[in-house]
Design a protein around this motif. Sequence first.
Motif: not given
Length: 478
Positions: A92, A131, A133, A135
Motif C-alpha cells: 500500500f 482495494s 489503495e 500499489t
Amino acid sequence: MYDVCIIGAGVVGANIARELSRYQLNICVLDREDDVSCGCSKANSGIVHGGYSDKPGTLKAELCVKGNRMYAQLDEELHFGYREIGSYVLSFDQESLATLRRLFEQGQQNGVGGLELIDGEEMRRREPHVSAEVTGALYCAQAGVTSPYEFVIALMENAVANGVELKLRHEVRQLEKRSDHFLITTTQGTLSSRYVINAAGAHSDNIAAMAGLTDYQITPRRGQYLLLSKAQNYLANSVIFQVPTALGKGILVTPTYHGNLMLGPNAEEIDDKNDVSTDEETLRFIAQTARLSVPGFDMRQALTSFAGNRPVSNQKDWVIDASRLPDLINLIGIDSPGLTSSPAIALKVVTLLQDSGLHLEANPNFQAQRAPIIRPKSEDFQGTTTHSDPALHLICRCENVTEAEILDCFRRGLPVLSVDAVKRRTRAGMGLCQGTFCGPRVRALLAQELQMKEEDIPQRGHSSTLAERARKTQLKKL
C-alpha cells in the motif's frame, strides 16, 4: 513392542504415520483427544504456502518448498481436497513495495516457482474487488488451499488401512528411556516402543521434558478467524495477504477449498495452550484489517468464528532432531508453514530413523489410494430429506450431505465419536444453518452406530454431551 510410536495425530504425525506405513513396521499413533486433527491442524488457514516468506537456509524454507510440490500427488491418492489457486501479497506504500521485492528475491533463493511482481493496476485487473489503495503485489502461482482436517483424516485413514494402530484418548504422562526401548505411560496404560517420534504440536516441549530435554519452550500464538458464507466467495479468486509482520503472515482474505470466504488470523501470544476462544473485539479488528485488502465483504454473511494456537518455540528455526537422545526424534515448534511442509517433514523423519538404525523393508501390501467420503453431486441429483435410499436421503440440506456419506465415514477405520467428528468428515453442519437442521439427525445416526443414547453423544469431545451440558447449566443456576 512397537517399532515406532508417534505422539500426536495432527498433520505432522499423520504424514509420518502414512509414510512409515510403506514399510514392514509395527507402528502406533497416540493422541489425547477423541479424534485426529484436534489441535492446530484443524484450526488454521488451510493455505499451502509457496515458500517465499522464510529465510533461505532454514528448515522452514527448505521443507515448505518441498512439501508444496507434494500436494497434487497426495490429493490424487487420498482425495482430501486441494486446489492450486495462487496467492498475492499486497503493498500500500513505498516501504511495503520494498518488502515485496525482498520477498521476491528470498523466494527465488528458496527455489519457489511462479513468482511475479505486479503493479496496483494489474492487481485490480486480476482481482477486481481488492482495494483501490493497493500499489503493487507479489504473485505466487504455486500457492493453494486445502481442507486441513480432511487432509489429516485422509492420511490417518490410509495409514490405518496399511497397518498403523491409532490410539485416541491416550494422553502421554511419562516417557522413560530404557536400554533398547522407551516405556510410554499414558492415561490408558503402558506400552513400549524402540523409537519415539514427538509430534505433539503445542505440547511437544512437555513431551521432550518427560525425556529430560527441558530447554525447549512452546509459547502458543493464538490466531482467530472469521468464516463467511459461500455467497461472498466471488470477492477473492486467490489467497490475498498483506505484508507480513514479525508475528506472522498477517490478516488474509481467502476462498476456502469448499468455497467459503475466510478472514484472519490475528496473532496473540497467550499462556494457556488449550485456550482457543474467540472474542468480539479481536474479530472486529480482523474484519476491519481485512477490509484494507478487500473492502466489500458483508459481515451479515458471517457463519462462525474459530481459533487455533500455533506452537511457536524459543528456537530460531524448527527443531527436527534425533541427536540429543538416541531413538527419540523431537519435532519442536512446527508452526506456519507446518501444514504445507508436513509431507516433506515426514520424509525427513524417515531418513532420520534410517540413520538411527531402523531397518526399512518395503510393505508389499501398501495401498496408496483412499476413496473420498464427500461425493460431488450432479445437477440432476434428486436427494430429499425423506428419501428411503441412503444415497438420496439428505441429512444436511445446506451442504447436500447424504445419509450414505455419513454411514461411510463410520466405516473408515478411525473412531467417529462426536457430532463434530462427522462434520469434519462430511461437512454436515458447516452450512448456513450451522447444524440447526442436520445436528439432531447426525446425532441420531451416531447413537445408532455407537449403540448409545442420543443425549450421551458428544458434540465435540467426551465432556460435551447434551447430558453433560445440561448438568453444567443446572449447576450454574444453583
